[in-house]
Design a protein around this motif. Sequence first.
Motif, PDB file in Angstrom:
ATOM      1  N   SER A 170       0.802  -1.265   0.013  1.00 37.05           N
ATOM      2  CA  SER A 170       0.071  -0.309  -0.644  1.00 37.05           C
ATOM      3  C   SER A 170       0.860   1.536  -0.328  1.00 37.05           C
ATOM      4  O   SER A 170       2.205   1.295   0.507  1.00 37.05           O
ATOM      5  CB  SER A 170      -1.038  -0.018   1.286  1.00 37.05           C
ATOM      6  OG  SER A 170      -1.405   1.645   1.081  1.00 37.05           O
ATOM      7  N   CYS A 195      -0.152   3.256   2.526  1.00 33.42           N
ATOM      8  CA  CYS A 195      -0.677   4.643   3.109  1.00 33.42           C
ATOM      9  C   CYS A 195      -0.590   5.336   3.461  1.00 33.42           C
ATOM     10  O   CYS A 195      -0.549   6.314   4.096  1.00 33.42           O
ATOM     11  CB  CYS A 195       1.123   4.273   4.099  1.00 33.42           C
ATOM     12  SG  CYS A 195       1.780   2.927   4.708  1.00 33.42           S
ATOM     13  N   CYS A 210      -4.512   2.703   5.785  1.00 34.71           N
ATOM     14  CA  CYS A 210      -3.897   2.328   6.779  1.00 34.71           C
ATOM     15  C   CYS A 210      -5.252   1.636   7.788  1.00 34.71           C
ATOM     16  O   CYS A 210      -4.765   0.927   8.139  1.00 34.71           O
ATOM     17  CB  CYS A 210      -3.152   3.598   7.691  1.00 34.71           C
ATOM     18  SG  CYS A 210      -1.505   3.205   6.692  1.00 34.71           S
ATOM     19  N   ILE A 263       0.946  -4.639   6.480  1.00 38.76           N
ATOM     20  CA  ILE A 263       1.234  -3.434   5.713  1.00 38.76           C
ATOM     21  C   ILE A 263       2.611  -3.715   4.777  1.00 38.76           C
ATOM     22  O   ILE A 263       3.869  -3.523   5.865  1.00 38.76           O
ATOM     23  CB  ILE A 263       0.725  -2.411   5.500  1.00 38.76           C
ATOM     24  CG1 ILE A 263      -0.670  -2.227   5.708  1.00 38.76           C
ATOM     25  CG2 ILE A 263       1.272  -1.025   4.735  1.00 38.76           C
ATOM     26  CD1 ILE A 263      -1.300  -0.570   6.451  1.00 38.76           C
ATOM     27  N   ALA A 285       4.567  -1.121   2.875  1.00 37.22           N
ATOM     28  CA  ALA A 285       4.682   0.280   2.873  1.00 37.22           C
ATOM     29  C   ALA A 285       5.498   0.775   1.947  1.00 37.22           C
ATOM     30  O   ALA A 285       6.466   0.735   1.834  1.00 37.22           O
ATOM     31  CB  ALA A 285       5.094   0.728   3.572  1.00 37.22           C
ATOM     32  N   PRO A 322       5.360   4.486   0.959  1.00 37.94           N
ATOM     33  CA  PRO A 322       4.332   6.293   0.072  1.00 37.94           C
ATOM     34  C   PRO A 322       4.513   6.353  -0.859  1.00 37.94           C
ATOM     35  O   PRO A 322       5.946   6.635  -1.226  1.00 37.94           O
ATOM     36  CB  PRO A 322       5.043   6.541   1.879  1.00 37.94           C
ATOM     37  CG  PRO A 322       6.612   5.564   1.824  1.00 37.94           C
ATOM     38  CD  PRO A 322       6.107   4.922   1.421  1.00 37.94           C
ATOM     39  N   GLN A 326       1.830  10.083   3.402  1.00 39.76           N
ATOM     40  CA  GLN A 326       1.955   8.716   3.432  1.00 39.76           C
ATOM     41  C   GLN A 326       3.256   8.405   3.678  1.00 39.76           C
ATOM     42  O   GLN A 326       3.200   6.987   4.444  1.00 39.76           O
ATOM     43  CB  GLN A 326       2.193   8.399   2.319  1.00 39.76           C
ATOM     44  CG  GLN A 326       0.723   8.764   1.217  1.00 39.76           C
ATOM     45  CD  GLN A 326       0.015   8.172   0.330  1.00 39.76           C
ATOM     46  OE1 GLN A 326       1.718   8.269  -0.753  1.00 39.76           O
ATOM     47  NE2 GLN A 326      -1.020   8.858  -0.839  1.00 39.76           N
ATOM     48  N   THR A 330       3.776   5.800   6.999  1.00 37.19           N
ATOM     49  CA  THR A 330       4.996   4.451   7.186  1.00 37.19           C
ATOM     50  C   THR A 330       5.674   4.502   8.687  1.00 37.19           C
ATOM     51  O   THR A 330       5.538   3.226   8.933  1.00 37.19           O
ATOM     52  CB  THR A 330       5.551   4.588   6.383  1.00 37.19           C
ATOM     53  OG1 THR A 330       4.572   4.692   5.033  1.00 37.19           O
ATOM     54  CG2 THR A 330       6.662   3.773   5.764  1.00 37.19           C
ATOM     55  N   THR A 373       5.343   1.124  10.413  1.00 39.59           N
ATOM     56  CA  THR A 373       6.068  -0.459  10.148  1.00 39.59           C
ATOM     57  C   THR A 373       7.088   0.200  11.878  1.00 39.59           C
ATOM     58  O   THR A 373       7.740  -0.774  12.184  1.00 39.59           O
ATOM     59  CB  THR A 373       7.099   0.490   9.678  1.00 39.59           C
ATOM     60  OG1 THR A 373       7.935   1.871   9.704  1.00 39.59           O
ATOM     61  CG2 THR A 373       6.832   0.035   7.980  1.00 39.59           C
ATOM     62  N   GLY A 378       4.315  -3.687   9.975  1.00 37.71           N
ATOM     63  CA  GLY A 378       3.897  -3.137   8.509  1.00 37.71           C
ATOM     64  C   GLY A 378       5.825  -3.375   8.639  1.00 37.71           C
ATOM     65  O   GLY A 378       6.376  -3.453   9.009  1.00 37.71           O
TER      66      GLY A 378
END
Length: 475
Positions: free
Chosen positions: A367, A369, A374, A384, A386, A388, A393, A397, A401, A407
């Motif tokens: 994604s 993000c 999300c 996820i 991620a 961005p 985004q 992220t 994460t 993620g």
Amino acid sequence: MTTNHQDNQNHGQNGLQVKEQEVVVVMVPFPAQGHLNQLLQLSRLVSSYNIPVHYVGTASHNLQAKVRVHGWNPLNIFNVHFHDFEIPPFVSCPPDANGTCKFPPHLQTCFNASKQLGHPLAQLLVQLSSTARKVIVIHDSLMGSVLIQEVRVIPNVESYCFHSVSAFSIYLYIWESMGKSIDANDAIPKDIPSLEDCFTKEFLDSISSEYDYRKFNSGNVYNTCRVIESAYMDLLDRETMSNKIKNWALGPFNPVTIVPQKKNRHFCLEWLDKQAPNSVVYVSFGTTTAMNDAQIKELAIGLKQSNQKFIWLVRDVDKADVFSGEVRRVELPKGYEDSVKYTGLVVRDWSPQLEILAHPSTGGFMSHCGWNSCMESMSMGVPIAAWPMHSDQPRNTVLITQVLKVGIFVRDWAHRQEIVTSNMVETAVTRLMASKEGDEMRNKAAELGRQVRQSMREGGVSCTEFNSFVAHITR
């Protein structure tokens, strides 16, 4: 005073009751998909307390919000009313897939024209305020200038600012706007991404022009919950305490219980039914990021090389009017769809993202993000990968994460100008879907999802906060 949020369409009917026409709510969204969707989802929740909701926008954007919503049908809820207002004509430019900054400058003409909603909105507020005891306006943070005059002069109109991004991101923005450096501490990780290349200068100017209007608001509304962002909601409360402004975590706005449909199901859900639990990675980058042909090719090859099952939403980004003009067809390598027919599914139309994420066969989400994605992914317990692209985004992220640890990075924001190679895609998908690390992350995401869904039930922290918000606006 209790209300069961688990039944997303009727949860207000067994608890807190509000008489019609005593209080009405007006939603004023910003005309971009991620913003339109969140306030329409909030409309569903507010209306379940028997509060009439008036959703304001152009005919095109209102239709866009309605046809793209998933998990419920706006036409089945009697007290959400749509108002189709006209704005001056604007040029609908094609997106640029090769731009250095991935923020969508082609939408700016629409953003500018939307600021002309002030006159018809004023007429609506005057009309509603003459019959209702109180009119509550919940407006996007980018739309405050459209309604401020009426909020100031009509005594029974009260406004609340909706922030379409995470509390984490908003706190960092506030901190920086005060000229303070972001130092790592218990709540803030080190190496917060810069805002460079997140927005165009014109859009940043538009954001800045809205700041002065926020002092007339009675509170701030967020699509988050304290299960996810309690630390950042607490930090925001400290920042606004001196102004006696309250911050409300009312999310997730999206339905958290998805009832499988027996008829008219999207074909990708039928395909998911045939896959093993947690075996499919869903790949989608939202509605505002255009990838160039070279990047699409690398992504295609990387997904194939991973040998993991995948659903890939391949469609061009939104134009200012999604219902007019031609749409660029994203080209994949020749013969690609046939070559992955046993492992992957390419979807070129609008996909039911919430249902995909809720499906037991979905075990990961690659994604951009965006905050909608999300929240939907976390509420469904899906980790996820991620990647961005712009806006909030990169910082979302970090939350996903490094803070929540549900993620992994596909690419670090510092290398945003570099192409993501097929090997990088393959590595990320394999880490997420076929490694011990991925399994542990999936378990952590599943537990977070369980807690988020529990928070929406009677007695849960999100349900309690929503009840408190409704009690506040109907006081």
